[in-house]
Scaffold this motif. Sequence first.
Motif: not given
Length: 180
Positions: A134-145
Amino acid sequence: MPRIWWAGPDSDAGTADALVSLGAVRVARMPIMTVAIDRAAYAPSPDGLHVAEATDLAEFVPAYARVSGISPDGVAAAIEREKAFSADGTVIRLAGRTADGALAGTTVAWLSHGLLTLYFVGTQPEHRRRGVATALTTAALRLARERGVRTAALTSTPAGESLYHRIGFRTAGAFELLSF
């Protein structure tokens, strides 16, 4: 060595059935999941987990290979594939590390054409059920945003499907995996 075919939305109509008629066996169905990045549910990293970009492919690839079904004999080829993968976008490899520096999980984020596509989201067995994926996925989402990307997509295994649903991903299609 078994041959795996992926048949999905980008395949000609009837591909999966045609392969079955030739002797292929359906081995899995993998949902294609998407989320509007501004609608995703973001979760904090678990205590002691630090997510950062990974650059050491000799460490990173064996970690995702371990949880992705890539045999030890296939790691060298996977490293070469990772070195060559740039496609037409930006590739960012993220690693989640515990406080003692152990690599707990990985994900590959590919940003291209306004889309974040996630690959190799995986948690080492000894670190599962602690929020690493979950942390890795949301970190990638933040980076993309932060880079102006508005949509994310991935192909899930059955084990990850509920995790992605909690973040806000929804099933948009599926791939059928077939083997001869």
